[in-house]
Design a protein around this motif. Structure first.
Motif, PDB file in Angstrom:
ATOM      1  N   GLN A 186       0.826  -1.211   0.000  1.00  0.00           N
ATOM      2  CA  GLN A 186       0.000   0.000   0.000  1.00  0.00           C
ATOM      3  C   GLN A 186       0.862   1.264   0.000  1.00  0.00           C
ATOM      4  OE1 GLN A 186      -3.313   0.140  -0.408  1.00  0.00           O
ATOM      5  NE2 GLN A 186      -3.303  -2.090  -0.606  1.00  0.00           N
ATOM      6  N   LEU A 187       1.946   1.254   0.749  1.00  0.00           N
ATOM      7  CA  LEU A 187       2.861   2.395   0.784  1.00  0.00           C
ATOM      8  C   LEU A 187       3.464   2.640  -0.589  1.00  0.00           C
ATOM      9  CD1 LEU A 187       4.528   4.582   2.255  1.00  0.00           C
ATOM     10  CD2 LEU A 187       6.155   2.773   2.858  1.00  0.00           C
ATOM     11  N   ASP A 188       3.890   1.574  -1.243  1.00  0.00           N
ATOM     12  CA  ASP A 188       4.474   1.692  -2.570  1.00  0.00           C
ATOM     13  C   ASP A 188       3.465   2.262  -3.565  1.00  0.00           C
ATOM     14  OD1 ASP A 188       6.766   1.288  -4.269  1.00  0.00           O
ATOM     15  OD2 ASP A 188       5.674  -0.381  -5.186  1.00  0.00           O
ATOM     16  N   ALA A 189       2.224   1.783  -3.501  1.00  0.00           N
ATOM     17  CA  ALA A 189       1.172   2.285  -4.389  1.00  0.00           C
ATOM     18  C   ALA A 189       0.878   3.762  -4.118  1.00  0.00           C
ATOM     19  CB  ALA A 189      -0.094   1.447  -4.228  1.00  0.00           C
ATOM     20  N   ALA A 190       0.841   4.136  -2.840  1.00  0.00           N
ATOM     21  CA  ALA A 190       0.574   5.537  -2.486  1.00  0.00           C
ATOM     22  C   ALA A 190       1.690   6.447  -2.988  1.00  0.00           C
ATOM     23  CB  ALA A 190       0.412   5.677  -0.973  1.00  0.00           C
ATOM     24  N   GLU A 191       2.934   6.010  -2.852  1.00  0.00           N
ATOM     25  CA  GLU A 191       4.053   6.818  -3.323  1.00  0.00           C
ATOM     26  C   GLU A 191       4.030   6.951  -4.842  1.00  0.00           C
ATOM     27  OE1 GLU A 191       7.468   4.939  -1.565  1.00  0.00           O
ATOM     28  OE2 GLU A 191       7.360   6.217   0.208  1.00  0.00           O
ATOM     29  N   ALA A 192       3.675   5.876  -5.548  1.00  0.00           N
ATOM     30  CA  ALA A 192       3.583   5.932  -7.008  1.00  0.00           C
ATOM     31  C   ALA A 192       2.484   6.896  -7.427  1.00  0.00           C
ATOM     32  CB  ALA A 192       3.323   4.542  -7.578  1.00  0.00           C
ATOM     33  N   SER A 193       1.366   6.882  -6.713  1.00  0.00           N
ATOM     34  CA  SER A 193       0.262   7.784  -7.016  1.00  0.00           C
ATOM     35  C   SER A 193       0.676   9.234  -6.800  1.00  0.00           C
ATOM     36  CB  SER A 193      -0.954   7.440  -6.154  1.00  0.00           C
ATOM     37  OG  SER A 193      -2.001   8.343  -6.386  1.00  0.00           O
ATOM     38  N   LEU A 194       1.410   9.490  -5.725  1.00  0.00           N
ATOM     39  CA  LEU A 194       1.890  10.854  -5.464  1.00  0.00           C
ATOM     40  C   LEU A 194       2.830  11.320  -6.564  1.00  0.00           C
ATOM     41  CD1 LEU A 194       2.541  10.836  -1.611  1.00  0.00           C
ATOM     42  CD2 LEU A 194       0.787  12.105  -2.847  1.00  0.00           C
ATOM     43  N   ALA A 195       3.691  10.413  -7.025  1.00  0.00           N
ATOM     44  CA  ALA A 195       4.615  10.769  -8.098  1.00  0.00           C
ATOM     45  C   ALA A 195       3.839  11.120  -9.366  1.00  0.00           C
ATOM     46  CB  ALA A 195       5.597   9.628  -8.359  1.00  0.00           C
ATOM     47  N   GLU A 196       2.784  10.362  -9.664  1.00  0.00           N
ATOM     48  CA  GLU A 196       1.960  10.655 -10.831  1.00  0.00           C
ATOM     49  C   GLU A 196       1.251  11.996 -10.664  1.00  0.00           C
ATOM     50  OE1 GLU A 196      -0.698   7.363 -11.397  1.00  0.00           O
ATOM     51  OE2 GLU A 196       0.943   5.983 -11.844  1.00  0.00           O
ATOM     52  N   ASP A 197       0.746  12.268  -9.450  1.00  0.00           N
ATOM     53  CA  ASP A 197       0.084  13.548  -9.188  1.00  0.00           C
ATOM     54  C   ASP A 197       1.064  14.708  -9.364  1.00  0.00           C
ATOM     55  OD1 ASP A 197      -2.237  12.179  -8.621  1.00  0.00           O
ATOM     56  OD2 ASP A 197      -2.099  12.446  -6.449  1.00  0.00           O
ATOM     57  N   ASP A 198       2.297  14.532  -8.858  1.00  0.00           N
ATOM     58  CA  ASP A 198       3.315  15.574  -9.001  1.00  0.00           C
ATOM     59  C   ASP A 198       3.627  15.825 -10.466  1.00  0.00           C
ATOM     60  OD1 ASP A 198       3.491  15.878  -6.278  1.00  0.00           O
ATOM     61  OD2 ASP A 198       5.401  14.816  -6.063  1.00  0.00           O
ATOM     62  N   GLU A 199       3.730  14.747 -11.243  1.00  0.00           N
ATOM     63  CA  GLU A 199       4.032  14.889 -12.663  1.00  0.00           C
ATOM     64  C   GLU A 199       2.887  15.595 -13.387  1.00  0.00           C
ATOM     65  OE1 GLU A 199       4.817  12.023 -16.487  1.00  0.00           O
ATOM     66  OE2 GLU A 199       5.610  11.378 -14.552  1.00  0.00           O
ATOM     67  N   ALA A 200       1.651  15.235 -13.053  1.00  0.00           N
ATOM     68  CA  ALA A 200       0.493  15.870 -13.682  1.00  0.00           C
ATOM     69  C   ALA A 200       0.435  17.354 -13.323  1.00  0.00           C
ATOM     70  CB  ALA A 200      -0.790  15.165 -13.256  1.00  0.00           C
ATOM     71  N   TRP A 201       0.717  17.686 -12.059  1.00  0.00           N
ATOM     72  CA  TRP A 201       0.710  19.081 -11.634  1.00  0.00           C
ATOM     73  C   TRP A 201       1.780  19.870 -12.379  1.00  0.00           C
ATOM     74  CZ3 TRP A 201       4.566  22.044  -9.502  1.00  0.00           C
ATOM     75  CH2 TRP A 201       4.184  23.310  -9.060  1.00  0.00           C
ATOM     76  N   LEU A 202       2.963  19.293 -12.482  1.00  0.00           N
ATOM     77  CA  LEU A 202       4.060  19.982 -13.159  1.00  0.00           C
ATOM     78  C   LEU A 202       3.733  20.196 -14.636  1.00  0.00           C
ATOM     79  CD1 LEU A 202       6.867  21.184 -12.953  1.00  0.00           C
ATOM     80  CD2 LEU A 202       7.804  18.895 -13.316  1.00  0.00           C
ATOM     81  N   LYS A 203       3.151  19.184 -15.287  1.00  0.00           N
ATOM     82  CA  LYS A 203       2.777  19.329 -16.689  1.00  0.00           C
ATOM     83  C   LYS A 203       1.730  20.431 -16.860  1.00  0.00           C
ATOM     84  CE  LYS A 203       1.052  16.819 -20.675  1.00  0.00           C
ATOM     85  NZ  LYS A 203       0.520  15.594 -21.217  1.00  0.00           N
ATOM     86  N   GLN A 204       0.736  20.462 -15.963  1.00  0.00           N
ATOM     87  CA  GLN A 204      -0.295  21.496 -16.042  1.00  0.00           C
ATOM     88  C   GLN A 204       0.303  22.878 -15.824  1.00  0.00           C
ATOM     89  OE1 GLN A 204      -3.623  21.036 -13.370  1.00  0.00           O
ATOM     90  NE2 GLN A 204      -4.411  23.057 -13.829  1.00  0.00           N
ATOM     91  N   ALA A 205       1.183  23.014 -14.840  1.00  0.00           N
ATOM     92  CA  ALA A 205       1.822  24.308 -14.570  1.00  0.00           C
ATOM     93  C   ALA A 205       2.651  24.758 -15.776  1.00  0.00           C
ATOM     94  CB  ALA A 205       2.691  24.219 -13.320  1.00  0.00           C
ATOM     95  N   TYR A 206       3.353  23.831 -16.401  1.00  0.00           N
ATOM     96  CA  TYR A 206       4.145  24.155 -17.586  1.00  0.00           C
ATOM     97  C   TYR A 206       3.240  24.654 -18.708  1.00  0.00           C
ATOM     98  CZ  TYR A 206       6.892  23.469 -21.824  1.00  0.00           C
ATOM     99  OH  TYR A 206       7.512  23.650 -23.031  1.00  0.00           O
ATOM    100  N   GLU A 207       2.154  23.917 -18.961  1.00  0.00           N
ATOM    101  CA  GLU A 207       1.234  24.299 -20.031  1.00  0.00           C
ATOM    102  C   GLU A 207       0.584  25.658 -19.759  1.00  0.00           C
ATOM    103  OE1 GLU A 207      -1.323  20.879 -20.341  1.00  0.00           O
ATOM    104  OE2 GLU A 207       0.215  19.732 -21.414  1.00  0.00           O
ATOM    105  N   GLU A 208       0.242  25.932 -18.504  1.00  0.00           N
ATOM    106  CA  GLU A 208      -0.323  27.235 -18.155  1.00  0.00           C
ATOM    107  C   GLU A 208       0.705  28.340 -18.369  1.00  0.00           C
ATOM    108  OE1 GLU A 208      -1.795  26.894 -14.160  1.00  0.00           O
ATOM    109  OE2 GLU A 208      -3.446  25.583 -14.762  1.00  0.00           O
ATOM    110  N   GLY A 209       1.947  28.045 -18.034  1.00  0.00           N
ATOM    111  CA  GLY A 209       3.008  29.033 -18.235  1.00  0.00           C
ATOM    112  C   GLY A 209       3.207  29.355 -19.706  1.00  0.00           C
TER     113      GLY A 209
END
Length: 85
Positions: free
Chosen positions: A35-58
Motif C-alpha cells: 500500500q505504501l508503494d502504491a501511495a508513493e507511485a500515485s503521489l509521483a503521478e500527481d506531481d508529474e500531472a501538476w508539473l505538466k499542467q503548470a508548464y502548459e499554463e506558463g
C-alpha cells in the motif's frame, strides 16, 4: 531482518491478525508495504500531472518578462503589478 516496533504498532498488527484478514504479522507488514508503494507511485503521478499542467499554463500565459525578486514577491503577496526590468 529484525524490526523493532512501538507498542502501538504491535497492537495494530495484532488487531489486523485478530480480525481474520491477515494470517500473520508478516502478511500485515507485506500488505502495508504494498500500500505504501502504491501511495508513493500515485503521489509521483500527481506531481508529474501538476508539473505538466503548470508548464502548459506558463506557456499559454504569453511572453515571459524579466522582473526582480522584490517586485515578484510584492506581486504574489500584495497583488502589486509586475514591473519589467
Amino acid at each position: 531482518m529484525t524490526i523493532t516496533l512501538s507498542p502501538d504498532l504491535v497492537a495494530l498488527i495484532e488487531e489486523k491478525i485478530a480480525s481474520g484478514r491477515f494470517p500473520s504479522a508478516e502478511a500485515v507488514v507485506r500488505e502495508a508495504l504494498i500500500q505504501l508503494d502504491a501511495a508513493e507511485a500515485s503521489l509521483a503521478e500527481d506531481d508529474e500531472a501538476w508539473l505538466k499542467q503548470a508548464y502548459e499554463e506558463g506557456i499559454a500565459s504569453g511572453e515571459p518578462i524579466e522582473v526582480d525578486l522584490d517586485n515578484l514577491r510584492d506581486h504574489v503577496l500584495n497583488g502589486a503589478p509586475l514591473r519589467r526590468l
